[in-house]
Every structure is written in C-alpha cells, then in structure tokens.
Design a protein around this motif. Sequence first.
Motif, mmCIF file in Angstrom:
data_model
loop_
_atom_site.group_PDB
_atom_site.id
_atom_site.type_symbol
_atom_site.label_atom_id
_atom_site.label_comp_id
_atom_site.label_asym_id
_atom_site.label_seq_id
_atom_site.Cartn_x
_atom_site.Cartn_y
_atom_site.Cartn_z
ATOM 1 N N VAL A 1 0.849 -1.190 0.000
ATOM 2 C CA VAL A 1 0.000 0.000 0.000
ATOM 3 C C VAL A 1 0.882 1.236 0.000
ATOM 4 O O VAL A 1 2.003 1.232 0.512
ATOM 5 C CB VAL A 1 -0.954 0.029 1.208
ATOM 6 C CG1 VAL A 1 -1.933 -1.132 1.142
ATOM 7 C CG2 VAL A 1 -0.173 0.012 2.521
ATOM 8 N N GLY A 2 0.365 2.299 -0.590
ATOM 9 C CA GLY A 2 1.121 3.544 -0.662
ATOM 10 C C GLY A 2 0.249 4.740 -0.351
ATOM 11 O O GLY A 2 -0.978 4.648 -0.247
ATOM 12 N N LEU B 1 11.398 -7.696 -4.120
ATOM 13 C CA LEU B 1 11.314 -6.937 -2.880
ATOM 14 C C LEU B 1 11.371 -7.852 -1.665
ATOM 15 O O LEU B 1 11.001 -9.023 -1.735
ATOM 16 C CB LEU B 1 10.007 -6.139 -2.838
ATOM 17 C CG LEU B 1 9.877 -4.987 -3.828
ATOM 18 C CD1 LEU B 1 8.449 -4.465 -3.824
ATOM 19 C CD2 LEU B 1 10.860 -3.871 -3.492
ATOM 20 N N ARG B 2 11.836 -7.288 -0.550
ATOM 21 C CA ARG B 2 11.797 -7.978 0.727
ATOM 22 C C ARG B 2 10.653 -7.424 1.578
ATOM 23 O O ARG B 2 10.138 -6.328 1.321
ATOM 24 C CB ARG B 2 13.135 -7.795 1.466
ATOM 25 C CG ARG B 2 14.336 -8.365 0.718
ATOM 26 C CD ARG B 2 15.610 -8.086 1.499
ATOM 27 N NE ARG B 2 16.811 -8.489 0.751
ATOM 28 C CZ ARG B 2 18.049 -8.226 1.156
ATOM 29 N NH1 ARG B 2 18.256 -7.573 2.292
ATOM 30 N NH2 ARG B 2 19.075 -8.628 0.420
ATOM 31 N N GLN B 3 10.319 -8.158 2.627
ATOM 32 C CA GLN B 3 9.161 -7.830 3.442
ATOM 33 C C GLN B 3 9.231 -6.433 4.048
ATOM 34 O O GLN B 3 8.212 -5.733 4.169
ATOM 35 C CB GLN B 3 8.997 -8.862 4.563
ATOM 36 C CG GLN B 3 7.802 -8.609 5.468
ATOM 37 C CD GLN B 3 6.477 -8.666 4.719
ATOM 38 O OE1 GLN B 3 6.228 -9.607 3.977
ATOM 39 N NE2 GLN B 3 5.636 -7.672 4.910
ATOM 40 N N ASP B 4 10.421 -5.966 4.428
ATOM 41 C CA ASP B 4 10.545 -4.682 5.119
ATOM 42 C C ASP B 4 11.010 -3.556 4.214
ATOM 43 O O ASP B 4 11.390 -2.487 4.691
ATOM 44 C CB ASP B 4 11.510 -4.813 6.303
ATOM 45 C CG ASP B 4 10.970 -5.763 7.368
ATOM 46 O OD1 ASP B 4 9.740 -5.773 7.569
ATOM 47 O OD2 ASP B 4 11.772 -6.480 7.986
ATOM 48 N N THR C 1 4.924 4.789 8.743
ATOM 49 C CA THR C 1 3.878 4.516 7.768
ATOM 50 C C THR C 1 4.089 5.360 6.521
ATOM 51 O O THR C 1 4.780 6.377 6.540
ATOM 52 C CB THR C 1 2.495 4.835 8.341
ATOM 53 O OG1 THR C 1 2.391 6.251 8.566
ATOM 54 C CG2 THR C 1 2.265 4.094 9.654
ATOM 55 N N SER C 2 3.468 4.934 5.427
ATOM 56 C CA SER C 2 3.597 5.669 4.172
ATOM 57 C C SER C 2 3.086 7.096 4.311
ATOM 58 O O SER C 2 3.708 8.040 3.826
ATOM 59 C CB SER C 2 2.835 4.939 3.059
ATOM 60 O OG SER C 2 3.388 3.668 2.813
ATOM 61 N N GLY D 1 4.832 0.703 0.896
ATOM 62 C CA GLY D 1 5.433 -0.359 1.686
ATOM 63 C C GLY D 1 4.455 -1.499 1.882
ATOM 64 O O GLY D 1 3.294 -1.435 1.446
ATOM 65 N N PRO D 2 4.898 -2.585 2.533
ATOM 66 C CA PRO D 2 4.011 -3.731 2.775
ATOM 67 C C PRO D 2 2.809 -3.322 3.610
ATOM 68 O O PRO D 2 2.928 -2.526 4.540
ATOM 69 C CB PRO D 2 4.898 -4.717 3.531
ATOM 70 C CG PRO D 2 6.301 -4.290 3.238
ATOM 71 C CD PRO D 2 6.251 -2.810 3.079
ATOM 72 N N ALA D 3 1.655 -3.856 3.269
ATOM 73 C CA ALA D 3 0.454 -3.586 4.057
ATOM 74 C C ALA D 3 0.616 -4.165 5.458
ATOM 75 O O ALA D 3 1.192 -5.247 5.621
ATOM 76 C CB ALA D 3 -0.764 -4.195 3.370
#
Length: 260
Positions: A5-6, A188-191, A219-220, A246-248
């Motif tokens: 999500v962004g 991409l990686r999780q973080d 947070t974004s 970033g990851p949700a």
Amino acid sequence: MTGWVGAGRTHRGYVRPVNQDAFAVLNELGVWMVADGLGGKPAGDIASQLAIASLVKQAENHRRLLQDSRDYVPTLLSQFLMTAHHLLLDKGATSRELKGLGTTIVILCIVPEPAATATVAHVGDSRAYLWREGVLTRLTRDHTFGERYVEEGILTPEQARIHPDSHILTRALGFGETLEPECSTFTLRQDDCMLLCTDGLTKMLSDDEIAAVLGSNGTSSRACDALVGAALERGGIDNVTVVVCGPAPTPPETAQANRH
C-alpha cells in the motif's frame, strides 16, 4: 508476502505560481505514479495531469494483466508510457497554447505473489528509490544533460550539480516523436519501502537525508508528510511530490494466528 500500500502528497512550494506535479495511488491495482510537468513549457500542469489520467485509465483497463502476467509487466508499462506520450503530442498539435506540452513520469507496479516483484518505468528526472535496512538506493537514471555529462566523463557528479545545463531534460513524455522509456525489475523484501518523487524533493534533500526521514517514519502517510515538510523547510523552491509505498500492515488476527 502481504500486499503493498502507498500514500502520496504534493505541494506547490513557496516559489512557483502553480503546481505542475501530479500523482496517483492505485493500491488496489498495485500501481503508483508521479509526474512533473516541464518547467518553462506551456501548461505543464495540464501535461502532468493528462499523463497521469492516461496511465490510470490504462492500468484500470489492464488490471488482470498487471497482476497475473509478471513477465509482461515491463512491456505493459512501456506501452502505457508510449500511449501517454502520443496523447501529449496530439494535444500539443491541436493549439498554439499547448504546443510543447511535456512531463516527466515514473511509474511503479508491484506484483505481490508468490514473491513481491517490483517494476519501475520512467522518462525524465522524476525518481524511484528503494529503502532497505536503512540504505537508500536510486533505481532510476535521470534523463538530463547533467547525468549524461557524468556518464561520459565530461563532469564529475559534484561539477554536474552546479552546471547551468545539468537540469535540462534529454527525454520526456511529449518531447520528440520517439520515446525510450527505461524499465527495471527486482524482487522486494518484506521490510522494503519504495519512494517515487519529483525533483522538488531531491533538490532540497540529499539521499542520506531522505533515508533518515524514511527510517524514522513508520507509515507511508507519515513518511510523505515528513518528506514534503522537510523540502518546504529548506525553502520549497519547486513543486514537491512524493509517493511512499510499503508492505500492508498484517491484520491483528493474522499476526496472533502466526504466533501459534
């Protein structure tokens, strides 16, 4: 791997009379984009808005391909940019006021499964960055005379930063009959965190300063606010636009289940 999500923010800044930047956040499609209308050209704000609207429409019309055809995404994004490019050329040919309509563009698509794969396509000097474990890596190459001079060994990076022609674009949507978008794809990686931005940010903050802001805002939305705020504190000499992705967050019930 969770979804991604962004969030995005834009500001006119304190010097320019209008905001010629535009952006779109399409979280449900895994697509994000930023544009910067060409300064010194007619209707830069119209150019960036037209380009973003074109890309949004195309992404919506190809949502299944974007998420189900991982290997085809680079070709698809390049086609999106070509379509927007010809739209600007056509609009510029319709009236004297719109002749020379142009904009930079950077677009990101993330396919989350089975392993998150990001594809970035761009034209111009709006940038994409990867923030990973505190390190910020630029993923795009500026299409400017300054970047070309450095690549050819004519100037050092330090000299290019102060050269009067460094900011002049060599590629843009609506600029010339042909277009050569650049694309890159990576896992991409999780973080990880992704940043798209116009030069209103990078003229005000160094990469190290941008990395520090991303690292201290979880947070974004918070990162977007902090980055735009930092650019404005430095003077806000240009329109500034950022999109951070970033990851949700993991739903609480899922996190609880994962602990058992």
